[in-house]
Design an enzyme around this catalytic site. Structure first.
Site, PDB file in Angstrom:
ATOM      1  N   GLN A   1     -11.062   0.025   0.385  1.00  0.00           N
ATOM      2  CA  GLN A   1     -11.458  -0.804  -0.766  1.00  0.00           C
ATOM      3  C   GLN A   1     -10.250  -1.488  -1.404  1.00  0.00           C
ATOM      4  OE1 GLN A   1     -12.055   2.402  -0.342  1.00  0.00           O
ATOM      5  NE2 GLN A   1     -11.368   3.629  -2.089  1.00  0.00           N
TER       6      GLN A   1
ATOM      7  N   GLU B   1      11.910   4.267  18.109  1.00  0.00           N
ATOM      8  CA  GLU B   1      11.959   3.854  16.706  1.00  0.00           C
ATOM      9  C   GLU B   1      13.341   4.201  16.128  1.00  0.00           C
ATOM     10  OE1 GLU B   1       9.446   6.248  14.269  1.00  0.00           O
ATOM     11  OE2 GLU B   1       9.517   4.865  12.562  1.00  0.00           O
ATOM     12  N   HIS B   2      13.733   5.485  16.271  1.00  0.00           N
ATOM     13  CA  HIS B   2      15.050   5.939  15.802  1.00  0.00           C
ATOM     14  C   HIS B   2      15.859   6.395  17.017  1.00  0.00           C
ATOM     15  CE1 HIS B   2      12.206   7.021  12.468  1.00  0.00           C
ATOM     16  NE2 HIS B   2      13.115   6.407  11.746  1.00  0.00           N
TER      17      HIS B   2
ATOM     18  N   TYR C   1       0.850  -1.187   0.000  1.00  0.00           N
ATOM     19  CA  TYR C   1       0.000   0.000   0.000  1.00  0.00           C
ATOM     20  C   TYR C   1       0.887   1.238   0.000  1.00  0.00           C
ATOM     21  CZ  TYR C   1      -3.898   3.065   0.676  1.00  0.00           C
ATOM     22  OH  TYR C   1      -4.839   4.023   0.471  1.00  0.00           O
TER      23      TYR C   1
ATOM     24  N   GLU D   1      -2.163 -36.543  28.764  1.00  0.00           N
ATOM     25  CA  GLU D   1      -3.036 -35.421  28.402  1.00  0.00           C
ATOM     26  C   GLU D   1      -4.429 -35.888  27.998  1.00  0.00           C
ATOM     27  OE1 GLU D   1      -1.032 -33.051  25.434  1.00  0.00           O
ATOM     28  OE2 GLU D   1       0.401 -32.236  26.881  1.00  0.00           O
TER      29      GLU D   1
ATOM     30  N   SER E   1       5.861   8.778  14.231  1.00  0.00           N
ATOM     31  CA  SER E   1       7.296   8.543  14.167  1.00  0.00           C
ATOM     32  C   SER E   1       8.008   9.232  15.337  1.00  0.00           C
ATOM     33  CB  SER E   1       7.810   9.088  12.830  1.00  0.00           C
ATOM     34  OG  SER E   1       9.083   8.592  12.550  1.00  0.00           O
TER      35      SER E   1
ATOM     36  N   GLN F   1      12.499  14.922  12.470  1.00  0.00           N
ATOM     37  CA  GLN F   1      11.436  14.045  12.942  1.00  0.00           C
ATOM     38  C   GLN F   1      10.134  14.830  13.087  1.00  0.00           C
ATOM     39  OE1 GLN F   1       9.959  10.879  13.098  1.00  0.00           O
ATOM     40  NE2 GLN F   1      12.149  10.625  13.327  1.00  0.00           N
TER      41      GLN F   1
ATOM     42  N   ASN G   1      -3.670   5.920   5.785  1.00  0.00           N
ATOM     43  CA  ASN G   1      -4.416   6.748   6.739  1.00  0.00           C
ATOM     44  C   ASN G   1      -5.235   5.876   7.693  1.00  0.00           C
ATOM     45  OD1 ASN G   1      -6.672   5.880   5.338  1.00  0.00           O
ATOM     46  ND2 ASN G   1      -6.921   7.775   4.172  1.00  0.00           N
TER      47      ASN G   1
ATOM     48  N   ASP H   1      16.883   7.223   6.571  1.00  0.00           N
ATOM     49  CA  ASP H   1      15.528   7.263   6.015  1.00  0.00           C
ATOM     50  C   ASP H   1      15.534   7.004   4.512  1.00  0.00           C
ATOM     51  OD1 ASP H   1      14.376   7.823   8.433  1.00  0.00           O
ATOM     52  OD2 ASP H   1      14.205   9.983   8.099  1.00  0.00           O
TER      53      ASP H   1
ATOM     54  N   HIS I   1       7.511  15.591  10.250  1.00  0.00           N
ATOM     55  CA  HIS I   1       6.631  14.558   9.689  1.00  0.00           C
ATOM     56  C   HIS I   1       5.159  14.859   9.953  1.00  0.00           C
ATOM     57  CE1 HIS I   1       8.940  11.484   7.763  1.00  0.00           C
ATOM     58  NE2 HIS I   1       9.821  11.457   8.729  1.00  0.00           N
TER      59      HIS I   1
ATOM     60  N   HIS J   1      -3.782 -39.788  19.720  1.00  0.00           N
ATOM     61  CA  HIS J   1      -2.389 -39.383  19.555  1.00  0.00           C
ATOM     62  C   HIS J   1      -1.469 -40.535  19.999  1.00  0.00           C
ATOM     63  CE1 HIS J   1      -3.978 -35.308  19.205  1.00  0.00           C
ATOM     64  NE2 HIS J   1      -2.769 -34.841  18.942  1.00  0.00           N
TER      65      HIS J   1
END
Lengths: 439, 439
Positions: free
Chosen positions: A200, A336-337, A139, A424, A246, A268, A223, A370, A271, A429
């Site tokens: 969709q 994250e960073h 995506y 068990e 981020s 950062q 989004n 990045d 963003h 089995h």
């Protein structure tokens, strides 16, 4: 609005709690989005192309009264090639350089996971096979936040893993195509590009339609509708993590040009308003110099409004006792960073247990990573680096166990299995194991 | 009720559709369970121990008016050791043998993932570190379906990965403890055992309470409440996959004792009424012999009622054109357990792309793998083997990228990054890279 970045001190009695509230981020569940997404997914599942066509014409405001068939949304290979040829040469070369470096790094990842086989003395063979996924969906957001670098970062690991079909979906609101995104798709080796988006598109990839084959995994940012749709189809297909805002955490010993650190925090913060930039440093004077750099440089930034909001609402300059404490706090934050901008970055990096990516030394700005260092820029956010990894080749592979028990092996293993199975209460089995034992 | 296992033929015009409906399984979302779980989780998050104590006393019917404090739910190490000493010697030895084999296989898995580092000509260092999670939670069901083998299969990979704290939760309805489960915990090296369960235990592990530390990941099977709770805390902590009903797919060339195959199908079907057992074979006469074995052996099975329902509702004996077609169908099904019971199993296994675990050759019954071959018995169900893997050491490790750009590297990489960042409209990214370039 002037930037007002908070200053914290780790010796303050309420520091831990203040930091914890600053870090807290809970993605809100929007009931209207949830019910809308559920309806769209069900519709796509049952009506296929017809539903995708309707939603796309409507939500993406496709011009000239909309497309009359799904074929209109397919972008042919020659159009991708033309897009690559049409962008400025410097951009094309930069994309190619970045793609090649990303490929080399991810090839190295692939080499690490080959599977294995070993044979026991009785002839029993055990092992693990590693195979690529058959088909994945990527995506790519459309409109203003169209990032060609994301195309490279999502598609190249799949390609390196050996995925045969890489289907990219990218919405084109008002019919506008981003040439740099299409050029990146050409470079990355995407096998099909379809100009659809939203819930969709996620539904079409997950369930398949008359013209779009169902994929095995869907990756890539989107989004709130896309995120909700990915959560809902998880299980039918694999998904990557749902990313939060981020974040960057900078550990600095006070020896880096403060302008550099200020700009790293901006990179950062630009963003989005929820992005988070935090500096940990043991030197109060240095923190003051970074603050001065922030005030000096901010007006030069085209995205200064976003940066101001992000730094004011979610940023912090933290005075710590020493770099040891900075590392301990970094492990709690699991950023994250993580930039370690210091004289001896490896000394501190060795104390870090949790981080999506570590940028060591003052020349390793996050922005280099990045785009073009090679490692992936899709990284675990919101403290999930405690338990998850950067997107990688391994996300497009899976393992299968291989068990080939010899006749002799079945004699000894059968007794162990039967003992446990009876314990068990699973008698079939036990009998299944016992049937292989010679009487 | 007599067993009525359906017989299909791959040459039938509607075969593909029939098989597809047979495989279809959608976990239903029960709104009552969802809202109950949401309430319990919120309560545990805000009230901590007090909420866990109340729910446990109530739902698990803790005797003598219930426990008065959380301390009552902690099982000390000496009690685990005593449980191990108290179970029959044959069981204890079987558990130890199984545990050792599971450990050896998973050590092999660990060896494959070491991380890497490489240095570029300009001195830039790139790499990937692999580190264990700090603390994990293992959910073990209590009551009737108490499986000591699951304790081994979930805890040992975590131990091998290097996880320091392994917190096991296991409910004890009516205060009854399963000694074999506690013995397995002692062998597996679980570091703490707490006798709580349900959504309240999942909440306690995810958010932490006054007496229970928050973990980084929760693994292990549970009922619908546990599954719903795990889904909801995903993101706060990692989780393993939410498992669907267990399945076996047997590919047989008609050369295995039909009693063995019948019993292998039973061993899956006895798990529960939704379990699925399917045989693919090119030999109609052989299929008839397996069917005869089913009718002959079923009355000898203590769990014949469950087996009958499972085989009738969800089982199938499928006549295929040849073994090649059987392999193609197996790739569509992407089964959790795949037995290749044939003269030359490797020949067919090489055509299989998707399976959780492959059991090759007629001595490799699934039940041996369930208990003691060494590979994990926690496997991807419901076609998710197309994109996911058996539980393994890698589920208790995560990777961090390492980027250390040299001064020289920053000169070339900085230009590439800046070009792409300007192209994406992220000017602070571009400036952050450019500041490192010598003018």
């Amino acid at each position: 609005m002037a930037v007002q970045i908070r200053k914290l001190d780790s010796t303050a009695p309420d520091f831990k709690q203040t930091l914890s509230s600053l870090l807290a981020f809970e993605a809100e569940t929007d009931d209207a989005i949830e019910s809308s997404v559920a309806k769209i997914l069900a519709d796509v599942k049952h009506r296929g192309d017809a539903a995708v066509l309707e939603y796309t014409n409507k939500f993406d405001r496709i011009p000239n009264g909309g497309a009359s068939s799904m074929a209109a949304f397919d972008i042919r290979q020659d159009e991708l090639d033309a897009a690559l040829a049409a962008i400025p040469e410097a951009q094309r070369n930069a994309l190619r350089t970045a793609a090649e470096r990303i490929r080399v790094f991810h090839e190295r990842q692939k080499q690490e996971l080959n599977g294995f086989t070993f044979t026991e003395p009785d002839g029993t063979v055990l092992g693990q096979r590693v195979t690529p996924l058959d088909r994945v969906g990527i995506y790519v957001p459309g409109g203003k936040a169209a990032y060609p670098s994301s195309v490279l970062m999502n598609a190249i690991p799949a390609k390196v893993a050996g995925v045969q079909e890489i289907v990219m979906v990218v919405p084109t609101p008002d019919g506008v195509k981003n040439q740099m995104v299409l050029g990146a798709a050409a470079i990355a080796g995407v096998t099909r590009v379809i100009t659809i988006g939203g819930a969709q598109a996620v539904g079409a990839l997950a369930y398949g339609t008359e013209t779009i084959p169902a994929v095995d995994k869907i990756v890539g940012p989107g989004n709130a509708y896309v995120a909700a749709a990915k959560r809902r189809v998880f299980g039918v297909v694999g998904i990557d993590m749902i990313a939060g805002p981020s974040e960057i955490l900078v550990l600095c010993d006070g020896t880096t040009d403060p302008d550099w650190i200020a700009m790293d925090l901006f990179s950062q913060a630009e963003h989005d308003e929820l992005a988070q930039a935090i500096l940990l440093c043991p030197d109060a004077d240095y923190i003051a110099r970074v603050e001065a750099s922030i005030h000096k440089l901010l007006p030069t930034m085209p995205r200064h409004e976003t940066i101001t909001t992000s730094l004011t609402d979610r940023g912090a300059l933290v005075k710590v006792r020493d770099m040891e404490e900075a590392c301990a706090i970094a492990n709690d934050i699991a950023a994250e960073h993580l930039e370690v901008s210091a004289e001896d970055p490896l000394k501190w990096a060795d104390r870090i247990r949790h981080a999506g990516a570590m940028f060591l030394g003052r020349f390793s700005s996050e922005s280099l990573g990045d785009y073009c260092c090679g490692p992936n820029h899709v990284l675990p956010t919101s403290r999930t680096a405690r338990f998850s990894s950067p997107l990688g080749v391994y996300d497009f592979q899976k393992r299968s166990s291989v068990i080939q028990v010899s006749e002799q092996g079945a004699q000894t293993l059968g007794k162990v299995a039967a003992e446990l199975a009876y314990g068990e209460g699973l008698q079939a089995h036990a009998r299944s194991a016992e049937l292989r034992i010679k009487s």
